[in-house]
Design an enzyme around this catalytic site. Sequence first.
Site, PDB file in Angstrom:
ATOM      1  N   GLY A  12       0.503  -1.153  -0.045  1.00 33.21           N
ATOM      2  CA  GLY A  12      -0.077   0.157  -0.132  1.00 33.21           C
ATOM      3  C   GLY A  12       0.628   1.180  -0.030  1.00 33.21           C
ATOM      4  O   GLY A  12       0.237   2.213   0.424  1.00 33.21           O
ATOM      5  N   LEU A  92      -8.502  -7.153 -14.630  1.00 27.20           N
ATOM      6  CA  LEU A  92      -9.781  -6.828 -14.713  1.00 27.20           C
ATOM      7  C   LEU A  92     -10.570  -7.424 -15.624  1.00 27.20           C
ATOM      8  O   LEU A  92      -9.958  -7.387 -17.004  1.00 27.20           O
ATOM      9  CB  LEU A  92     -10.101  -5.525 -14.437  1.00 27.20           C
ATOM     10  CG  LEU A  92      -9.173  -4.752 -13.566  1.00 27.20           C
ATOM     11  CD1 LEU A  92      -9.548  -3.163 -13.508  1.00 27.20           C
ATOM     12  CD2 LEU A  92      -9.189  -5.197 -11.932  1.00 27.20           C
ATOM     13  N   HIS A 108       2.699   0.776 -13.112  1.00 24.23           N
ATOM     14  CA  HIS A 108       3.308  -0.472 -13.244  1.00 24.23           C
ATOM     15  C   HIS A 108       4.952  -0.189 -13.167  1.00 24.23           C
ATOM     16  O   HIS A 108       5.385   0.933 -13.860  1.00 24.23           O
ATOM     17  CB  HIS A 108       3.115  -0.861 -14.707  1.00 24.23           C
ATOM     18  CG  HIS A 108       3.998  -2.327 -14.999  1.00 24.23           C
ATOM     19  ND1 HIS A 108       3.273  -3.502 -14.292  1.00 24.23           N
ATOM     20  CD2 HIS A 108       4.892  -2.533 -15.618  1.00 24.23           C
ATOM     21  CE1 HIS A 108       4.329  -4.429 -14.703  1.00 24.23           C
ATOM     22  NE2 HIS A 108       5.267  -4.015 -15.563  1.00 24.23           N
ATOM     23  N   ASP A 144      -1.507  -4.921 -18.439  1.00 22.07           N
ATOM     24  CA  ASP A 144      -0.398  -3.741 -18.429  1.00 22.07           C
ATOM     25  C   ASP A 144      -0.331  -3.148 -20.056  1.00 22.07           C
ATOM     26  O   ASP A 144       0.805  -2.839 -20.412  1.00 22.07           O
ATOM     27  CB  ASP A 144       0.945  -4.049 -17.922  1.00 22.07           C
ATOM     28  CG  ASP A 144       1.047  -4.533 -16.688  1.00 22.07           C
ATOM     29  OD1 ASP A 144       0.261  -4.090 -15.742  1.00 22.07           O
ATOM     30  OD2 ASP A 144       1.558  -5.482 -16.447  1.00 22.07           O
TER      31      ASP A 144
HETATM   32  C1  GRF Z   1       4.392  -1.358  -7.196  1.00 14.42           C
HETATM   33  O1  GRF Z   1       5.736  -1.630  -7.636  1.00 14.42           O
HETATM   34  C2  GRF Z   1       3.248  -1.109  -8.541  1.00 14.42           C
HETATM   35  O2  GRF Z   1       4.160  -0.553  -9.364  1.00 14.42           O
HETATM   36  C3  GRF Z   1       3.036  -2.308  -8.681  1.00 14.42           C
HETATM   37  O3  GRF Z   1       2.909  -3.097  -7.552  1.00 14.42           O
HETATM   38  C4  GRF Z   1       3.723  -2.394  -6.437  1.00 14.42           C
HETATM   39  C5  GRF Z   1       2.856  -2.102  -5.256  1.00 14.42           C
HETATM   40  O4  GRF Z   1       3.413  -1.539  -4.318  1.00 14.42           O
HETATM   41  N1  GRF Z   1       2.032  -2.542  -9.524  1.00 14.42           N
HETATM   42  P1  GRF Z   1       2.641  -0.868  -3.105  1.00 14.42           P
HETATM   43  O5  GRF Z   1       1.682  -1.737  -2.513  1.00 14.42           O
HETATM   44  O6  GRF Z   1       2.011   0.227  -3.538  1.00 14.42           O
HETATM   45  O7  GRF Z   1       3.510  -0.342  -2.076  1.00 14.42           O
END
Ligand code: GRF
Length: 199
Positions: A12, A92, A108, A144
């Site tokens: 998060g 999704l 991403h 993605d």
């Molecule tokens: C991040 O690296 C984001 O780019 C990817 O998942 C990870 C989530 O990290 N989609 P966080 O839960 O926001 O710390």
Amino acid sequence: MKRIGILLSGRGSNFEAIADSVAAGRIEAEIAAVISNRPTARGLEIARERGLPAVCIPSKDVPREEYDRLIVAELKSQQVDLVCLAGFMRLLSAEFCQAFPMRILNIHPSLLPAFPGLDAQKQALEHGVKISGCTVHFVDPQLDAGPIVLQAAVPVLENDTPESLSARILAEEHRIYSEAIAVVLAGRWRIEGRRVVVD
Ligand code: GRF
């Protein structure tokens, strides 16, 4: 006031950066819902500590279409204008995407279209690229793959590990996700083909 819904599965930290931007007025909106598909997600705790409406809708053993209908119903009941995926580890369905056309964003940790999918930072290291980064994009049912809103680049250093590269990219994720959300919520963009033009 625009209403943001956050979907997450884990740590998060992107959600936290968004919440900080909302609190600081860099994003003019409120966080109307934080939804996790995993009961143990640290992101849920962070939301509760901040007094934000947080719910877990467990995805385990629930068929995708059925699960997505539950999430869409929750987001609609909270009258969410923009859905932000923040480490939400699920694809999704087309129905979900159609319920929020051009109103779902994802972050991403690579310069898409390079290295989609899991472990993007490790993929980048193993491929030997010298520059990587992160991408905020609109979400469609392909993994993605939707139109790109913002990207940021970081160098890949000779002695990088997946962890050190991930940390360098994460700092940029936290910066550009809020920026992209502000742009999209303010309507400061238009689409030409699959190209997002930011005004
Ligand atoms: C991040 O690296 C984001 O780019 C990817 O998942 C990870 C989530 O990290 N989609 P966080 O839960 O926001 O710390």
